[in-house]
Design a protein around this motif. Structure first.
Motif, PDB file in Angstrom:
ATOM      1  N   LEU A 108       0.761  -1.258  -0.099  1.00  0.00           N
ATOM      2  CA  LEU A 108       0.063  -0.144  -0.045  1.00  0.00           C
ATOM      3  C   LEU A 108       0.893   1.290   0.010  1.00  0.00           C
ATOM      4  CD1 LEU A 108      -2.709  -1.170   2.445  1.00  0.00           C
ATOM      5  CD2 LEU A 108      -3.309  -0.503  -0.037  1.00  0.00           C
ATOM      6  N   LEU A 109       1.878   1.266   0.641  1.00  0.00           N
ATOM      7  CA  LEU A 109       2.869   2.428   0.784  1.00  0.00           C
ATOM      8  C   LEU A 109       3.538   2.634  -0.301  1.00  0.00           C
ATOM      9  CD1 LEU A 109       3.845   2.031   4.644  1.00  0.00           C
ATOM     10  CD2 LEU A 109       2.226   3.725   3.830  1.00  0.00           C
ATOM     11  N   ILE A 110       4.081   1.662  -0.899  1.00  0.00           N
ATOM     12  CA  ILE A 110       4.773   1.768  -2.345  1.00  0.00           C
ATOM     13  C   ILE A 110       3.691   2.293  -3.257  1.00  0.00           C
ATOM     14  CG2 ILE A 110       5.751   0.435  -4.274  1.00  0.00           C
ATOM     15  CD1 ILE A 110       6.775  -1.522  -2.155  1.00  0.00           C
ATOM     16  N   GLU A 111       2.768   1.914  -3.550  1.00  0.00           N
ATOM     17  CA  GLU A 111       1.562   2.775  -4.283  1.00  0.00           C
ATOM     18  C   GLU A 111       1.333   3.918  -3.964  1.00  0.00           C
ATOM     19  OE1 GLU A 111      -2.771   1.582  -6.185  1.00  0.00           O
ATOM     20  OE2 GLU A 111      -2.059   0.501  -4.491  1.00  0.00           O
ATOM     21  N   ILE A 112       1.295   4.274  -2.993  1.00  0.00           N
ATOM     22  CA  ILE A 112       0.946   5.659  -2.489  1.00  0.00           C
ATOM     23  C   ILE A 112       2.246   6.459  -2.823  1.00  0.00           C
ATOM     24  CG2 ILE A 112       0.694   7.229  -0.597  1.00  0.00           C
ATOM     25  CD1 ILE A 112      -1.110   5.026   0.750  1.00  0.00           C
ATOM     26  N   SER A 113       3.219   6.096  -2.434  1.00  0.00           N
ATOM     27  CA  SER A 113       4.538   6.770  -2.771  1.00  0.00           C
ATOM     28  C   SER A 113       4.525   7.002  -4.341  1.00  0.00           C
ATOM     29  CB  SER A 113       5.845   6.094  -2.040  1.00  0.00           C
ATOM     30  OG  SER A 113       6.936   6.790  -2.352  1.00  0.00           O
ATOM     31  N   LYS A 114       4.449   6.043  -5.215  1.00  0.00           N
ATOM     32  CA  LYS A 114       4.507   6.192  -6.453  1.00  0.00           C
ATOM     33  C   LYS A 114       3.566   7.174  -7.045  1.00  0.00           C
ATOM     34  CE  LYS A 114       6.333   1.593  -7.530  1.00  0.00           C
ATOM     35  NZ  LYS A 114       5.944   0.487  -8.453  1.00  0.00           N
ATOM     36  N   MET A 115       2.321   7.169  -6.517  1.00  0.00           N
ATOM     37  CA  MET A 115       1.283   8.230  -6.812  1.00  0.00           C
ATOM     38  C   MET A 115       1.549   9.427  -6.558  1.00  0.00           C
ATOM     39  SD  MET A 115      -2.374   5.938  -5.868  1.00  0.00           S
ATOM     40  CE  MET A 115      -3.306   7.175  -6.631  1.00  0.00           C
ATOM     41  N   LEU A 116       2.139   9.629  -5.189  1.00  0.00           N
ATOM     42  CA  LEU A 116       2.766  10.916  -5.098  1.00  0.00           C
ATOM     43  C   LEU A 116       3.872  11.468  -5.864  1.00  0.00           C
ATOM     44  CD1 LEU A 116       2.722  10.629  -0.914  1.00  0.00           C
ATOM     45  CD2 LEU A 116       1.323  12.199  -2.153  1.00  0.00           C
ATOM     46  N   GLY A 117       4.642  10.609  -6.080  1.00  0.00           N
ATOM     47  CA  GLY A 117       5.843  11.029  -7.111  1.00  0.00           C
ATOM     48  C   GLY A 117       5.282  11.357  -8.174  1.00  0.00           C
ATOM     49  N   ALA A 118       4.396  10.566  -8.945  1.00  0.00           N
ATOM     50  CA  ALA A 118       3.864  11.174 -10.042  1.00  0.00           C
ATOM     51  C   ALA A 118       3.116  12.722 -10.044  1.00  0.00           C
ATOM     52  CB  ALA A 118       2.819   9.952 -10.486  1.00  0.00           C
ATOM     53  N   LEU A 119       2.441  12.798  -9.234  1.00  0.00           N
ATOM     54  CA  LEU A 119       1.846  14.009  -9.047  1.00  0.00           C
ATOM     55  C   LEU A 119       2.693  15.244  -8.787  1.00  0.00           C
ATOM     56  CD1 LEU A 119      -0.802  15.722  -8.783  1.00  0.00           C
ATOM     57  CD2 LEU A 119      -1.008  15.235  -6.493  1.00  0.00           C
ATOM     58  N   ILE A 120       3.889  14.816  -7.967  1.00  0.00           N
ATOM     59  CA  ILE A 120       5.051  16.016  -7.930  1.00  0.00           C
ATOM     60  C   ILE A 120       5.638  16.081  -9.129  1.00  0.00           C
ATOM     61  CG2 ILE A 120       7.339  16.271  -6.982  1.00  0.00           C
ATOM     62  CD1 ILE A 120       6.409  14.455  -4.206  1.00  0.00           C
ATOM     63  N   THR A 121       5.903  15.185 -10.007  1.00  0.00           N
ATOM     64  CA  THR A 121       6.602  15.209 -11.248  1.00  0.00           C
ATOM     65  C   THR A 121       5.563  16.328 -12.123  1.00  0.00           C
ATOM     66  OG1 THR A 121       7.686  13.195 -11.082  1.00  0.00           O
ATOM     67  CG2 THR A 121       7.405  13.956 -13.173  1.00  0.00           C
ATOM     68  N   SER A 122       4.334  15.870 -12.244  1.00  0.00           N
ATOM     69  CA  SER A 122       3.352  16.454 -12.811  1.00  0.00           C
ATOM     70  C   SER A 122       3.126  18.279 -12.522  1.00  0.00           C
ATOM     71  CB  SER A 122       1.892  15.802 -12.730  1.00  0.00           C
ATOM     72  OG  SER A 122       0.889  16.703 -13.232  1.00  0.00           O
ATOM     73  N   LEU A 123       3.338  18.389 -11.522  1.00  0.00           N
ATOM     74  CA  LEU A 123       2.954  19.658 -11.009  1.00  0.00           C
ATOM     75  C   LEU A 123       4.358  20.585 -11.341  1.00  0.00           C
ATOM     76  CD1 LEU A 123       1.316  19.175  -7.540  1.00  0.00           C
ATOM     77  CD2 LEU A 123       0.522  20.435  -9.625  1.00  0.00           C
ATOM     78  N   GLN A 124       5.599  19.774 -11.528  1.00  0.00           N
ATOM     79  CA  GLN A 124       6.945  20.391 -11.860  1.00  0.00           C
ATOM     80  C   GLN A 124       7.111  20.596 -13.016  1.00  0.00           C
ATOM     81  OE1 GLN A 124       9.270  18.117  -9.070  1.00  0.00           O
ATOM     82  NE2 GLN A 124       9.395  19.430  -7.598  1.00  0.00           N
ATOM     83  N   LYS A 125       6.365  20.017 -14.091  1.00  0.00           N
ATOM     84  CA  LYS A 125       6.691  20.240 -15.378  1.00  0.00           C
ATOM     85  C   LYS A 125       6.719  21.647 -15.805  1.00  0.00           C
ATOM     86  CE  LYS A 125       5.317  15.836 -17.077  1.00  0.00           C
ATOM     87  NZ  LYS A 125       3.999  15.237 -18.057  1.00  0.00           N
ATOM     88  N   PRO A 126       7.736  22.169 -16.499  1.00  0.00           N
ATOM     89  CA  PRO A 126       7.881  23.640 -16.693  1.00  0.00           C
ATOM     90  C   PRO A 126       6.800  24.098 -17.444  1.00  0.00           C
ATOM     91  CG  PRO A 126      10.003  22.449 -17.381  1.00  0.00           C
ATOM     92  CD  PRO A 126       8.947  21.224 -16.972  1.00  0.00           C
ATOM     93  N   ASN A 127       6.099  23.517 -18.519  1.00  0.00           N
ATOM     94  CA  ASN A 127       5.190  23.848 -19.303  1.00  0.00           C
ATOM     95  C   ASN A 127       3.756  24.155 -18.642  1.00  0.00           C
ATOM     96  OD1 ASN A 127       4.890  21.334 -19.120  1.00  0.00           O
ATOM     97  ND2 ASN A 127       4.306  20.963 -21.499  1.00  0.00           N
ATOM     98  N   ARG A 128       3.947  23.674 -17.386  1.00  0.00           N
ATOM     99  CA  ARG A 128       2.362  23.476 -16.401  1.00  0.00           C
ATOM    100  C   ARG A 128       2.636  24.656 -15.582  1.00  0.00           C
ATOM    101  NH1 ARG A 128      -0.663  19.414 -16.909  1.00  0.00           N
ATOM    102  NH2 ARG A 128      -1.317  19.711 -14.802  1.00  0.00           N
ATOM    103  N   ARG A 129       3.482  25.635 -15.630  1.00  0.00           N
ATOM    104  CA  ARG A 129       3.658  26.693 -14.654  1.00  0.00           C
ATOM    105  C   ARG A 129       2.157  27.482 -14.542  1.00  0.00           C
ATOM    106  NH1 ARG A 129       8.518  26.800 -12.467  1.00  0.00           N
ATOM    107  NH2 ARG A 129      10.242  26.231 -13.948  1.00  0.00           N
ATOM    108  N   ASN A 130       1.753  27.988 -15.891  1.00  0.00           N
ATOM    109  CA  ASN A 130       0.798  28.798 -15.984  1.00  0.00           C
ATOM    110  C   ASN A 130      -0.558  28.237 -16.031  1.00  0.00           C
ATOM    111  OD1 ASN A 130       2.538  30.945 -15.774  1.00  0.00           O
ATOM    112  ND2 ASN A 130       3.027  30.828 -17.990  1.00  0.00           N
ATOM    113  N   GLU A 131      -0.698  26.834 -16.118  1.00  0.00           N
ATOM    114  CA  GLU A 131      -1.948  26.372 -16.290  1.00  0.00           C
ATOM    115  C   GLU A 131      -2.624  26.286 -14.874  1.00  0.00           C
ATOM    116  OE1 GLU A 131      -1.561  22.582 -18.133  1.00  0.00           O
ATOM    117  OE2 GLU A 131      -0.032  23.153 -19.611  1.00  0.00           O
ATOM    118  N   PRO A 132      -3.946  26.120 -15.048  1.00  0.00           N
ATOM    119  CA  PRO A 132      -4.814  26.330 -13.884  1.00  0.00           C
ATOM    120  C   PRO A 132      -4.545  24.992 -12.957  1.00  0.00           C
ATOM    121  CG  PRO A 132      -6.319  26.246 -15.422  1.00  0.00           C
ATOM    122  CD  PRO A 132      -4.910  26.279 -16.362  1.00  0.00           C
ATOM    123  N   ARG A 133      -4.767  25.175 -11.605  1.00  0.00           N
ATOM    124  CA  ARG A 133      -4.425  23.946 -10.714  1.00  0.00           C
ATOM    125  C   ARG A 133      -5.262  22.961 -10.996  1.00  0.00           C
ATOM    126  NH1 ARG A 133      -2.213  25.211  -5.572  1.00  0.00           N
ATOM    127  NH2 ARG A 133      -2.532  22.999  -5.227  1.00  0.00           N
TER     128      ARG A 133
END
Length: 143
Positions: A108-133
């Motif tokens: 369960l924790l591995i799955e949660i950690s992977k999901m958190l990592g994917a969301l972090i990566t998504s939010l840190q993409k440079p082309n997403r800075r000005n898009e709505p949350r």
């Protein structure tokens, strides 16, 4: 006419990772109800449950902040995931949970950690800075 969306007022409630963490909190709660309520094991059970709750709370709290602050709160949530892993290992080594429950906790924790990592990566993409949350790449809950 604008298409109606099936989403909540609090946008974080639409995130799959948030729902997954709530399921994990319930799992930890059910697990720790088997522990003695007093003494060291009672304290350990409370700490385990608090760490699990902190994962969900960090997601919720961070979602209302700026993107860099949200990313930091998601990283804090991953810290709580690691705390849950350590606490789960401790209760396993003290023979309060079975090997099967220990493995379930890890999975369960591995799955949660992977999901958190994917969301972090998504939010840190440079082309997403000005898009709505509201446009997180993570799939939203649909029912």
């Amino acid at each position: 006419m604008e298409e109606e969306r099936n989403s909540s007022f609090f946008r974080f409630e639409d995130l799959r990772i948030y729902e997954k963490t709530l399921i994990y909190v319930e799992w930890v709660y059910n697990l720790t109800t088997l522990f003695p309520e007093t003494g060291t094991m009672g304290n350990l059970a409370n700490r385990f449950l608090n760490a699990a709750q902190n994962v969900a709370v960090s997601i919720a709290e961070g979602s209302g902040r700026s993107k860099p602050q949200f990313v930091q709160m998601l990283k804090d949530a991953r810290g709580s995931v690691r705390e849950c892993l350590v606490l789960g290992t401790i209760v396993y080594r003290l023979n309060f949970i079975t090997e099967e429950k220990n493995e379930e906790n890890r999975e369960l924790l591995i799955e949660i950690s992977k999901m958190l990592g994917a969301l972090i990566t998504s939010l840190q993409k440079p082309n997403r800075r000005n898009e709505p949350r509201a446009e997180y790449e993570e799939e939203r809950i649909t029912e």
